[in-house]
Scaffold this motif. Sequence first.
Motif, mmCIF file in Angstrom:
data_model
loop_
_atom_site.group_PDB
_atom_site.id
_atom_site.type_symbol
_atom_site.label_atom_id
_atom_site.label_comp_id
_atom_site.label_asym_id
_atom_site.label_seq_id
_atom_site.Cartn_x
_atom_site.Cartn_y
_atom_site.Cartn_z
ATOM 1 N N TYR A 72 -25.865 0.337 3.086
ATOM 2 C CA TYR A 72 -25.342 0.818 1.802
ATOM 3 C C TYR A 72 -25.273 -0.405 0.885
ATOM 4 O O TYR A 72 -24.758 -1.456 1.283
ATOM 5 N N ASP A 74 -23.426 -1.117 -1.650
ATOM 6 C CA ASP A 74 -22.089 -1.630 -1.959
ATOM 7 C C ASP A 74 -21.501 -2.407 -0.777
ATOM 8 O O ASP A 74 -20.757 -3.368 -0.971
ATOM 9 N N HIS A 75 -21.867 -2.016 0.435
ATOM 10 C CA HIS A 75 -21.397 -2.774 1.605
ATOM 11 C C HIS A 75 -22.107 -4.121 1.690
ATOM 12 O O HIS A 75 -21.487 -5.143 1.999
ATOM 13 N N ALA A 77 -23.093 -5.820 -0.756
ATOM 14 C CA ALA A 77 -22.473 -6.646 -1.790
ATOM 15 C C ALA A 77 -21.132 -7.209 -1.330
ATOM 16 O O ALA A 77 -20.829 -8.381 -1.563
ATOM 17 N N GLU A 78 -20.316 -6.372 -0.650
ATOM 18 C CA GLU A 78 -19.017 -6.865 -0.218
ATOM 19 C C GLU A 78 -19.138 -7.882 0.918
ATOM 20 O O GLU A 78 -18.208 -8.637 1.178
ATOM 21 N N GLN A 197 -12.546 3.979 2.885
ATOM 22 C CA GLN A 197 -13.960 4.093 2.545
ATOM 23 C C GLN A 197 -14.215 5.506 2.031
ATOM 24 O O GLN A 197 -13.696 6.478 2.605
ATOM 25 N N SER A 199 -17.722 7.453 0.338
ATOM 26 C CA SER A 199 -19.070 7.367 -0.217
ATOM 27 C C SER A 199 -19.804 8.654 0.134
ATOM 28 O O SER A 199 -19.201 9.610 0.631
ATOM 29 N N GLU A 203 -26.169 7.760 -0.370
ATOM 30 C CA GLU A 203 -26.168 6.365 -0.817
ATOM 31 C C GLU A 203 -26.793 5.418 0.213
ATOM 32 O O GLU A 203 -26.921 4.215 -0.062
ATOM 33 N N PRO A 232 -20.538 2.332 4.493
ATOM 34 C CA PRO A 232 -20.372 2.013 3.065
ATOM 35 C C PRO A 232 -19.299 0.953 2.842
ATOM 36 O O PRO A 232 -18.634 0.502 3.790
ATOM 37 N N ALA A 233 -19.108 0.563 1.601
ATOM 38 C CA ALA A 233 -18.102 -0.437 1.243
ATOM 39 C C ALA A 233 -16.701 0.063 1.577
ATOM 40 O O ALA A 233 -16.453 1.262 1.692
#
Length: 263
Positions: A72, A74-75, A77-78, A197, A199, A203, A232-233
């Motif tokens: 994912y 966003d994950h 990115a984190e 979480q 999502s 995604e 996911p994030a």
Amino acid sequence: MRIIRFSAPEKLGVGTDPLFGVLNDQDAILVLRGDPIYSGIVPAEKSLKLSDVKLLAPVIPRSKVVCIGKNYADHAAEMDSEVPSEPIIFIKPNTSVIGPNEVIIWPRMSERVDYEAELAIVIGRICKEVPASKAKDVIYGYTLANDVTARDLQKKDGQWSRAKGFDTFCPLGPWIETEFIPGNQKITSTLNGEVKQSSMLSEMIFKVPQIIEFVTNVMTLLPGDVILTGTPAGIGPMPSGASITVAIDGLGALTNKVSSRGQ
């Protein structure tokens, strides 16, 4: 069709060894003979109530659990990472698998144990080099997973085998849904009643057919193997004694508690 694996008190007349069944509605189980992944749906001409049995992990992989990392955006990115150009794969041992309501054991050598909500694919037959267009032919069904991770050890080691491979670090359940089709369903994790979480399966960077194609071009998959499709994030630590629930619309919810550190 919802396939469950369970144990039941001897007083119900089915013995205490793990059994398989089809959950026809909210409380009725049709008991099966043998593992349906291998022998198909063979009724044992006996039914039980879900409320009278203990659910176990719906599948115990005889070979491996293959995991997809950073699937994912966003994950990724984190985790301070770029979106991968192809699936990142790693392995969790089959000894890490536990079922619903079983305890995640916090290992002595870790100071931080994280949750990661994931969709899990259950493989139905031996397969190698499966094109994405044929992926559905090798999938038995889907279940929920928590890719538990000793985050401090992941950072320390620079690779993921130890951090994700401890016993109890792969809760699966509560059942295998054979008619589930991944799409825009919501995926969540809830820690002590607070959503952490949230999502949508849509995604995912690499969808299920792409994942199947990529993994089977690396390794042969066997019946009962499981693929975790990424989280996911919103990942984070689970405190001692915490209750963590992973949920996906259409697949139910998987809840586990966390032990005290080193127990």
